[in-house]
Scaffold this motif. Structure first.
Motif, PDB file in Angstrom:
ATOM      1  N   HIS A 115      -1.659 -65.749  33.324  1.00 46.30           N
ATOM      2  CA  HIS A 115      -0.928 -65.829  32.065  1.00 46.30           C
ATOM      3  C   HIS A 115       0.079 -66.978  32.074  1.00 46.30           C
ATOM      4  O   HIS A 115       0.896 -67.086  32.990  1.00 46.30           O
ATOM      5  CB  HIS A 115      -0.198 -64.513  31.784  1.00 46.30           C
ATOM      6  CG  HIS A 115      -1.123 -63.392  31.402  1.00 46.30           C
ATOM      7  ND1 HIS A 115      -1.917 -62.748  32.326  1.00 46.30           N
ATOM      8  CD2 HIS A 115      -1.387 -62.810  30.199  1.00 46.30           C
ATOM      9  CE1 HIS A 115      -2.623 -61.807  31.702  1.00 46.30           C
ATOM     10  NE2 HIS A 115      -2.327 -61.827  30.421  1.00 46.30           N
ATOM     11  N   VAL A 116       0.007 -67.803  31.051  1.00 47.62           N
ATOM     12  CA  VAL A 116       0.895 -68.967  30.946  1.00 47.62           C
ATOM     13  C   VAL A 116       1.457 -69.064  29.534  1.00 47.62           C
ATOM     14  O   VAL A 116       0.849 -68.592  28.568  1.00 47.62           O
ATOM     15  CB  VAL A 116       0.163 -70.279  31.299  1.00 47.62           C
ATOM     16  CG1 VAL A 116      -0.163 -70.329  32.781  1.00 47.62           C
ATOM     17  CG2 VAL A 116      -1.118 -70.418  30.483  1.00 47.62           C
ATOM     18  N   HIS A 117       2.622 -69.687  29.425  1.00 51.96           N
ATOM     19  CA  HIS A 117       3.289 -69.883  28.131  1.00 51.96           C
ATOM     20  C   HIS A 117       3.235 -71.355  27.761  1.00 51.96           C
ATOM     21  O   HIS A 117       3.513 -72.231  28.601  1.00 51.96           O
ATOM     22  CB  HIS A 117       4.735 -69.395  28.207  1.00 51.96           C
ATOM     23  CG  HIS A 117       5.538 -69.689  26.983  1.00 51.96           C
ATOM     24  ND1 HIS A 117       6.171 -70.908  26.775  1.00 51.96           N
ATOM     25  CD2 HIS A 117       5.808 -68.932  25.887  1.00 51.96           C
ATOM     26  CE1 HIS A 117       6.788 -70.874  25.612  1.00 51.96           C
ATOM     27  NE2 HIS A 117       6.587 -69.704  25.052  1.00 51.96           N
ATOM     28  N   PHE A 118       2.910 -71.647  26.503  1.00 51.58           N
ATOM     29  CA  PHE A 118       2.912 -73.004  25.976  1.00 51.58           C
ATOM     30  C   PHE A 118       3.938 -73.122  24.854  1.00 51.58           C
ATOM     31  O   PHE A 118       4.083 -72.206  24.051  1.00 51.58           O
ATOM     32  CB  PHE A 118       1.535 -73.376  25.417  1.00 51.58           C
ATOM     33  CG  PHE A 118       0.427 -73.396  26.421  1.00 51.58           C
ATOM     34  CD1 PHE A 118       0.079 -74.553  27.085  1.00 51.58           C
ATOM     35  CD2 PHE A 118      -0.287 -72.231  26.697  1.00 51.58           C
ATOM     36  CE1 PHE A 118      -0.943 -74.577  28.005  1.00 51.58           C
ATOM     37  CE2 PHE A 118      -1.317 -72.234  27.635  1.00 51.58           C
ATOM     38  CZ  PHE A 118      -1.652 -73.421  28.286  1.00 51.58           C
ATOM     39  N   GLY A 119       4.623 -74.234  24.806  1.00 47.53           N
ATOM     40  CA  GLY A 119       5.553 -74.471  23.698  1.00 47.53           C
ATOM     41  C   GLY A 119       7.002 -74.340  24.102  1.00 47.53           C
ATOM     42  O   GLY A 119       7.341 -74.226  25.270  1.00 47.53           O
ATOM     43  N   ALA A 120       7.870 -74.364  23.095  1.00 43.89           N
ATOM     44  CA  ALA A 120       9.296 -74.296  23.351  1.00 43.89           C
ATOM     45  C   ALA A 120       9.976 -73.584  22.193  1.00 43.89           C
ATOM     46  O   ALA A 120       9.458 -73.489  21.094  1.00 43.89           O
ATOM     47  CB  ALA A 120       9.858 -75.694  23.509  1.00 43.89           C
TER      48      ALA A 120
END
Length: 243
Positions: free
Chosen positions: A238-243
């Motif tokens: 699981h990874v997060h993209f963006g800000a």
């Protein structure tokens, strides 16, 4: 049989025949090798046939359980997000999802994901009916109210060795469509672990606000890593993209 020409083709071949190879190994250990089955081509063919049968059996046996897990994710979120639009079962069609996306600030998908290494734009989320939600379908959208998308499915942020520096996958498509923050997966996720991980991330996220999605994912993954340090396959996808 033509030899695989790329790493991806070789990996797919291994994944295809591995269950059958295991079956063949156990079978021969129990009854011993049969002289007529020593030809390599015949043994590979038997392994493929056995793999197809075993995969089909898994789908039949585990399919209902996987549907229940996805439904449990939907019920968990519906109970915590007031006014949520829930599309499950026959309601979760491509057309219904595309109709609902323009009015959704947050979206959550609990379904199967498929990555197409040969044509990444055709990678997709599997919905009810014959039409999936493809990368190209989502990337064409322009959603002004989009904020956060969680793709609880396999391979939603997967790349290939030939396009390792290019992000062509479902997670990127949702960013292109307007979602500033997206959670995706780098590979196939464990069906038993994913719902629990989802609940922990949302429990953190809903208590602190959407602007801390990256921190919520980070804290949840760190906690799971501390608990199972030798099993990165459970928590590292699981990874997060963006800000």
């Amino acid at each position: 049989m033509q030899a695989p020409s790329t790493v991806v083709q070789l990996a797919l071949l291994v994944l295809l025949v591995l269950p059958g190879i295991t079956y063949q190994f156990v079978r021969e250990r129990r009854r011993g090798p049969v002289p007529g089955e020593r030809d390599l081509g015949e043994r590979v063919l038997r392994a493929i046939v056995a793999s197809i049968a075993l995969d089909a059996a898994y789908a039949i046996v585990a399919g209902p359980a996987l549907v229940r897990l996805a439904k449990a994710e939907a019920e968990f979120l519906a109970a915590r997000v007031a006014g949520a639009t829930v599309l499950t079962g026959r309601d979760a069609t491509r057309e219904a999802v595309l109709d609902a996306l323009p009015s959704a600030g947050w979206v959550h998908f609990a379904c199967h994901g498929y990555s197409d290494p040969a044509n990444p734009s055709d990678s997709h989320l599997v919905l009810h009916g014959q039409a999936p939600l493809r990368v190209v379908d989502v990337s064409r959208l322009r959603l002004s109210g989009a904020q956060f998308a969680y793709l609880s499915a396999c391979d939603t942020a997967r790349t290939t060795e030939t396009l390792s520096d290019e992000a062509i996958h479902p997670a990127a498509a949702f960013q292109i469509a307007g979602f500033a923050q997206v959670v995706g997966t780098l590979w196939r996720v464990d069906d038993a672990v994913a719902p629990s991980l989802t609940q922990q991330i949302y429990t953190d996220l809903l208590s602190s606000g959407a602007d801390t999605a990256a921190a919520a994912v980070h804290r949840t993954i760190r906690a799971l890593r501390d608990r199972y340090p030798n099993l990165p396959s459970l928590w590292a996808a699981h990874v997060h993209f963006g800000a």
